[in-house]
Write a protein that holds these residues in place. Structure first.
Motif, PDB file in Angstrom:
ATOM      1  N   LYS A  13      27.415  34.317  32.136  1.00  0.00           N
ATOM      2  CA  LYS A  13      28.271  33.569  33.071  1.00  0.00           C
ATOM      3  C   LYS A  13      27.594  33.440  34.435  1.00  0.00           C
ATOM      4  O   LYS A  13      26.684  34.205  34.782  1.00  0.00           O
ATOM      5  N   ILE A  15      29.020  33.004  38.460  1.00  0.00           N
ATOM      6  CA  ILE A  15      30.172  32.848  39.356  1.00  0.00           C
ATOM      7  C   ILE A  15      29.733  31.938  40.497  1.00  0.00           C
ATOM      8  O   ILE A  15      28.731  32.197  41.170  1.00  0.00           O
ATOM      9  N   GLU A  19      33.152  35.663  43.892  1.00  0.00           N
ATOM     10  CA  GLU A  19      32.851  36.853  43.080  1.00  0.00           C
ATOM     11  C   GLU A  19      33.433  38.150  43.629  1.00  0.00           C
ATOM     12  O   GLU A  19      33.811  39.028  42.854  1.00  0.00           O
ATOM     13  N   HIS A  20      33.519  38.242  44.929  1.00  0.00           N
ATOM     14  CA  HIS A  20      34.085  39.491  45.436  1.00  0.00           C
ATOM     15  C   HIS A  20      35.581  39.350  45.713  1.00  0.00           C
ATOM     16  O   HIS A  20      36.347  40.303  45.525  1.00  0.00           O
ATOM     17  N   VAL A  22      37.687  37.868  43.924  1.00  0.00           N
ATOM     18  CA  VAL A  22      38.452  37.974  42.680  1.00  0.00           C
ATOM     19  C   VAL A  22      38.864  39.413  42.374  1.00  0.00           C
ATOM     20  O   VAL A  22      39.901  39.672  41.769  1.00  0.00           O
ATOM     21  N   VAL A  23      38.051  40.353  42.855  1.00  0.00           N
ATOM     22  CA  VAL A  23      38.376  41.758  42.629  1.00  0.00           C
ATOM     23  C   VAL A  23      39.636  42.137  43.419  1.00  0.00           C
ATOM     24  O   VAL A  23      40.341  43.077  43.080  1.00  0.00           O
ATOM     25  N   THR A 205      36.060  49.194  37.143  1.00  0.00           N
ATOM     26  CA  THR A 205      37.236  48.369  37.458  1.00  0.00           C
ATOM     27  C   THR A 205      36.865  46.884  37.552  1.00  0.00           C
ATOM     28  O   THR A 205      36.899  46.300  38.633  1.00  0.00           O
ATOM     29  N   PRO A 206      36.522  46.300  36.429  1.00  0.00           N
ATOM     30  CA  PRO A 206      36.145  44.883  36.465  1.00  0.00           C
ATOM     31  C   PRO A 206      37.358  43.983  36.692  1.00  0.00           C
ATOM     32  O   PRO A 206      38.479  44.364  36.342  1.00  0.00           O
ATOM     33  N   SER A 207      37.128  42.795  37.245  1.00  0.00           N
ATOM     34  CA  SER A 207      38.255  41.883  37.468  1.00  0.00           C
ATOM     35  C   SER A 207      38.700  41.229  36.160  1.00  0.00           C
ATOM     36  O   SER A 207      39.836  40.773  36.060  1.00  0.00           O
ATOM     37  N   VAL A 209      37.005  38.567  34.934  1.00  0.00           N
ATOM     38  CA  VAL A 209      36.463  37.205  34.905  1.00  0.00           C
ATOM     39  C   VAL A 209      35.334  37.104  33.881  1.00  0.00           C
ATOM     40  O   VAL A 209      35.309  36.194  33.052  1.00  0.00           O
ATOM     41  N   ASP A 210      34.404  38.036  33.952  1.00  0.00           N
ATOM     42  CA  ASP A 210      33.186  37.905  33.139  1.00  0.00           C
ATOM     43  C   ASP A 210      33.501  37.873  31.643  1.00  0.00           C
ATOM     44  O   ASP A 210      32.987  37.029  30.902  1.00  0.00           O
ATOM     45  N   GLY A 271      27.263  36.755  41.551  1.00  0.00           N
ATOM     46  CA  GLY A 271      27.586  38.060  40.965  1.00  0.00           C
ATOM     47  C   GLY A 271      27.754  39.101  42.057  1.00  0.00           C
ATOM     48  O   GLY A 271      28.007  38.784  43.221  1.00  0.00           O
ATOM     49  N   ALA A 272      27.570  40.334  41.665  1.00  0.00           N
ATOM     50  CA  ALA A 272      27.845  41.430  42.593  1.00  0.00           C
ATOM     51  C   ALA A 272      26.918  41.416  43.803  1.00  0.00           C
ATOM     52  O   ALA A 272      27.290  41.839  44.891  1.00  0.00           O
TER      53      ALA A 272
HETATM   54  C1  LIG Z   1      31.239  41.021  41.390  1.00  0.00           C
HETATM   55  C2  LIG Z   1      32.117  40.741  40.164  1.00  0.00           C
HETATM   56  O1  LIG Z   1      32.667  39.424  40.318  1.00  0.00           O
HETATM   57  C3  LIG Z   1      31.366  40.838  38.852  1.00  0.00           C
HETATM   58  C4  LIG Z   1      30.296  39.909  38.742  1.00  0.00           C
HETATM   59  O2  LIG Z   1      29.695  40.066  37.490  1.00  0.00           O
HETATM   60  C5  LIG Z   1      33.206  41.738  40.134  1.00  0.00           C
HETATM   61  C6  LIG Z   1      34.222  41.455  39.043  1.00  0.00           C
HETATM   62  O3  LIG Z   1      34.571  40.277  38.810  1.00  0.00           O
HETATM   63  O4  LIG Z   1      34.645  42.453  38.450  1.00  0.00           O
END
Ligand SMILES: C[C@@](O)(CCO)CC(=O)[O-]
Ligand SMILES: Nc1ncnc2c1ncn2[C@@H]1O[C@H](COP(=O)(O)OP(=O)(O)OP(=O)(O)O)[C@@H](O)[C@H]1O
Length: 372
Positions: A13, A15, A19-20, A22-23, A205-207, A209-210, A271-272
């Motif tokens: 994926k 983003i 990306e931040h 969304v958390v 603690t992922p959001s 999205v991925d 990404g991160a």
């Molecule tokens: C940085 C972040 O967007 C992941 C990116 O792979 C955090 C998340 O969505 O958990």
């Protein structure tokens, strides 16, 4: 009915924005990558052993466990057929699995990354095997990817989605070919749900999205159309600067921007952050030679940047034709750029069964994201 062999594929994926944010429950815009994917081969065993091959992580040999050592007694929340809300992450089980992985191998050293990847597999295996009615007592698995690993393009989510799909198929919770829309919807929800559990093992603690992008993907949607029609470079630059102001930038990502800017192309980190990948948007009107020149300059810089040219909107998770004759050795040893070919992913749509649903998702995890 469960078959004896599956090949699964799920996309990486990118983003584009958020990306931040969304958390913290705000909206992000993300897309699945075309041709940058993870592939997993699942083969049935009946000798009660699990064999895991992860050559991309530098494991020289397979890791082997007897299925009898897994702590099935700690599984207490297998709600595979229930709503997603009912599925809680099982910390006690996870810690037990981690100790099995870190104690277990006398034939080779396993580093931290390999241990986490192996724990992810064993965690899902233990949860899903519990209560399942299946003739699979053990399996051989090999995972390969042409994505850069640990660089912000969602290799962990595509790994998670491949594992979840293969295990759900093997244990009979879902079945190909996902003939009607209802099956499609249910199967993809279950895959996404379990992939999210895997992402928790890998990320904490992922959001969400991925794993959602890697599950649902989307039809081909080129970066060219996207950037031309809706967004201009200013947005991309602003996204990059905002991320830098959060402290997640990196000087090498700024260098990529600098080189691409010489060709009037806009770039942002994705990404991160803190390293990893930057994404440069290529408009429709940019000639091919110009793209080649930017790539040459990026390669030739002291950082030797590696470039991946792709478009957004690759297929979501797919189960590939099990008649394909690729065997384990061929899969293990394949060059990364041949994976699509040897697994049959490059063949026409009629040979593959793919799950694809495109929509704005208000996720079960609390964040909103638009999958392009
Ligand atoms: C940085 C972040 O967007 C992941 C990116 O792979 C955090 C998340 O969505 O958990
Ligand atoms: N091909 C693979 N084989 C085995 N494990 C993999 C593979 N691809 C990803 N993984 C697992 O995912 C981890 C990488 O996850 P990480 O979140 O660090 O990177 P990423 O997913 O590429 O980036 P991001 O999450 O920022 O998009 C690896 O350390 C490994 O545990």
């Amino acid at each position: 009915m469960s078959s004896d062999r599956y090949i699964i594929s799920a996309p990486g994926k990118v983003i584009l924005f958020g990306e931040h944010a969304v958390v913290h429950g705000k909206t992000a815009i993300a897309g699945s990558l075309d041709e940058l994917r993870t592939y997993a081969l699942f083969e049935k065993r009946i000798d009660g052993y699990l064999e895991l091959n992860l050559p991309d992580l530098g494991l020289q040999r397979a890791i082997l466990w007897p299925t009898s050592i897994l702590p099935y007694n700690l599984v207490n929340n297998v709600e595979t057929k229930e709503g997603p809300q009912k599925l809680q992450f099982n910390d006690i089980l996870f810690h037990k699995i981690k100790s099995i992985v870190s104690n277990g191998q006398d034939n080779q050293e396993i580093n931290h990354k390999q241990q986490i990847a192996a724990s992810t597999f064993l965690y899902l295996y233990t949860c899903l095997k519990y209560n399942s009615q299946t003739s699979w007592d053990g399996m051989t698995i090999c995972v390969r990817s042409n994505l850069p690993i640990g660089s912000g393009l969602g290799s962990s989510a595509s790994y998670s989605v491949c594992l979840a799909t293969g295990l759900l198929l093997a244990f009979g919770y879902i079945s190909p070919p996902f003939e009607n829309k209802q099956d499609f919807k249910k199967s993809s929800e279950l895959i996404n749900l379990w992939a999210y559990q895997a992402e928790k093992v890998l990320h904490g603690t992922p959001s969400g999205v991925d794993n959602s992008v890697a599950t649902y993907g989307k039809r081909r949607y080129s970066v060219h159309q996207w950037s031309d029609s809706k967004y201009k470079g200013g947005f991309i630059d602003m996204g990059h600067h905002l991320l830098n102001s959060l402290g997640v930038g990196h000087p090498s990502l700024d260098k990529v921007r600098e080189i691409a800017a010489q060709y009037d192309l806009h770039t942002k980190l994705t990404g991160a952050g803190g390293g990893g990948c930057a994404v440069t948007f290529i408009r429709n009107d940019v000639p091919k030679e110009k793209v080649e020149n930017v790539k040459k300059d990026l390669n030739a810089s002291p950082h030797c940047f590696e470039c991946y040219e792709t478009s957004i909107g690759g297929h979501g998770v797919g189960v590939l034709d099990t008649c394909i004759s690729t065997d384990l050795q061929e899969f293990l040893k394949s060059e990364k750029n041949k994976l699509a070919e040897i697994t049959g992913w490059k063949r026409t749509d009629e040979f593959r069964m793919s799950l694809r649903i495109n929509e704005l998702r208000k996720s079960i995890y609390g964040s909103t994201f638009l999958i392009l």
